[in-house]
Write an enzyme that holds these catalytic residues in place. Structure first.
Site, PDB file in Angstrom:
ATOM      1  N   LYS A  83       4.459   8.804  -0.687  1.00  0.00           N
ATOM      2  CA  LYS A  83       3.543   8.325  -1.710  1.00  0.00           C
ATOM      3  C   LYS A  83       2.760   9.470  -2.346  1.00  0.00           C
ATOM      4  O   LYS A  83       2.566   9.491  -3.564  1.00  0.00           O
ATOM      5  CB  LYS A  83       2.582   7.340  -1.036  1.00  0.00           C
TER       6      LYS A  83
ATOM      7  N   ARG B  70      -7.103   0.065   1.393  1.00  0.00           N
ATOM      8  CA  ARG B  70      -6.222  -0.062   2.548  1.00  0.00           C
ATOM      9  C   ARG B  70      -6.572  -1.272   3.386  1.00  0.00           C
ATOM     10  O   ARG B  70      -5.912  -1.517   4.386  1.00  0.00           O
ATOM     11  CB  ARG B  70      -6.391   1.177   3.421  1.00  0.00           C
TER      12      ARG B  70
HETATM   13  P1  ADP Z   1      -1.002   8.831   5.665  1.00  0.00           P
HETATM   14  O1  ADP Z   1      -0.459  10.119   6.163  1.00  0.00           O
HETATM   15  O2  ADP Z   1      -1.217   7.786   6.729  1.00  0.00           O
HETATM   16  O3  ADP Z   1      -0.313   8.310   4.421  1.00  0.00           O
HETATM   17  P2  ADP Z   1      -3.457   9.623   4.223  1.00  0.00           P
HETATM   18  O4  ADP Z   1      -3.250  11.058   3.978  1.00  0.00           O
HETATM   19  O5  ADP Z   1      -3.480   8.708   3.048  1.00  0.00           O
HETATM   20  O6  ADP Z   1      -2.464   9.069   5.303  1.00  0.00           O
HETATM   21  O7  ADP Z   1      -4.785   9.391   5.082  1.00  0.00           O
HETATM   22  C1  ADP Z   1      -4.979  10.030   6.316  1.00  0.00           C
HETATM   23  C2  ADP Z   1      -6.029   9.289   7.146  1.00  0.00           C
HETATM   24  O8  ADP Z   1      -7.248   9.162   6.392  1.00  0.00           O
HETATM   25  C3  ADP Z   1      -5.660   7.848   7.499  1.00  0.00           C
HETATM   26  O9  ADP Z   1      -4.857   7.764   8.643  1.00  0.00           O
HETATM   27  C4  ADP Z   1      -7.040   7.231   7.695  1.00  0.00           C
HETATM   28  O10 ADP Z   1      -7.606   7.551   8.942  1.00  0.00           O
HETATM   29  C5  ADP Z   1      -7.880   7.914   6.636  1.00  0.00           C
HETATM   30  N1  ADP Z   1      -7.940   7.125   5.373  1.00  0.00           N
HETATM   31  C6  ADP Z   1      -7.420   7.475   4.169  1.00  0.00           C
HETATM   32  N2  ADP Z   1      -7.667   6.529   3.249  1.00  0.00           N
HETATM   33  C7  ADP Z   1      -8.373   5.550   3.879  1.00  0.00           C
HETATM   34  C8  ADP Z   1      -8.914   4.299   3.482  1.00  0.00           C
HETATM   35  N3  ADP Z   1      -8.784   3.837   2.218  1.00  0.00           N
HETATM   36  N4  ADP Z   1      -9.558   3.561   4.406  1.00  0.00           N
HETATM   37  C9  ADP Z   1      -9.699   3.987   5.661  1.00  0.00           C
HETATM   38  N5  ADP Z   1      -9.205   5.139   6.106  1.00  0.00           N
HETATM   39  C10 ADP Z   1      -8.552   5.932   5.247  1.00  0.00           C
END
Ligand code: ADP
Length: 185
Positions: A13, A88
């Site tokens: 993504k 999320r």
């Molecule tokens: P992934 O590698 O799971 O796609 P991201 O880089 O988008 O993850 O996010 C990494 C971490 O940041 C998530 O595992 C979560 O802990 C936190 N995070 C990101 N966006 C959100 C959100 N909208 N609500 C809660 N936690 C979030």
């Protein structure tokens, strides 16, 4: 253009989001990037968020909603934005709806990148980010299934959801995404 981009961890993504934001000249708002930057800068919010991120859990809604609310005020968002990693949870989606209703700027479309779960685990395990241990990966996939997947119905019921197949080359997936998004440009 105001777009929400939803997909499980490991779906690719982030890569697509960056390219799409560039193509449509809109802001790319990645909550994962924002939280990692806050963590690396050791801000209070960043240190608090890190406790959850390093365990594969979602950061509390109140924290992330406050971050997004402030971010949407910035001038580069006036032309539009692609939300990558937010909302999320249903609580976050409701908070977003409320923010956008107050501004009179509704979402145009919610784009889902669909990738089967067994494929995700393999991709994440191969990525080698420090937060990518098998247990943390498993936890992130559970968080997606339990907390984020319900958003697909939420946006489906509102007629906003478009789903594309997330298997293929970066180029193929980009083509599928732009075939959907061009209708809103
Ligand atoms: P992934 O590698 O799971 O796609 P991201 O880089 O988008 O993850 O996010 C990494 C971490 O940041 C998530 O595992 C979560 O802990 C936190 N995070 C990101 N966006 C959100 C959100 N909208 N609500 C809660 N936690 C979030």
């Amino acid at each position: 253009m105001r777009i929400v981009f939803i997909g499980p961890p490991g779906a690719g993504k982030g890569t697509q989001a960056e390219r799409l934001a560039e193509k449509y000249r809109i802001a790319h708002l990645s909550t994962g990037d924002m939280l990692r930057a806050a963590r690396d800068a050791r801000t209070e919010v960043g240190c608090e968020a890190d406790k959850y991120m390093s365990a594969g859990q979602l950061v509390p809604d109140a924290i992330i909603i406050r971050i997004i609310q402030a971010r949407l005020e910035e001038p580069d968002c006036q032309r539009g934005y692609l939300l990558d990693g937010f909302p999320r949870t249903i609580t976050q989606a409701e908070a977003l709806d409320e923010m956008l209703a107050q501004r009179g700027t509704p979402l145009d479309v919610v784009l889902e990148l669909d990738v089967p779960e067994d494929e995700l685990f393999n991709r994440l395990a191969g990525r080698g980010r420090t937060d990518d241990t098998p247990e943390v990966i498993r936890q992130r996939l559970v968080a997606y299934r339990e907390q984020t997947q319900p958003l697909l119905d939420y946006y489906g019921e509102r007629g906003l959801l478009k789903t594309i197949d997330g298997l293929g080359t970066i180029e193929e997936i980009f083509e599928r995404a732009t075939a959907v998004l061009n209708d809103y440009a």
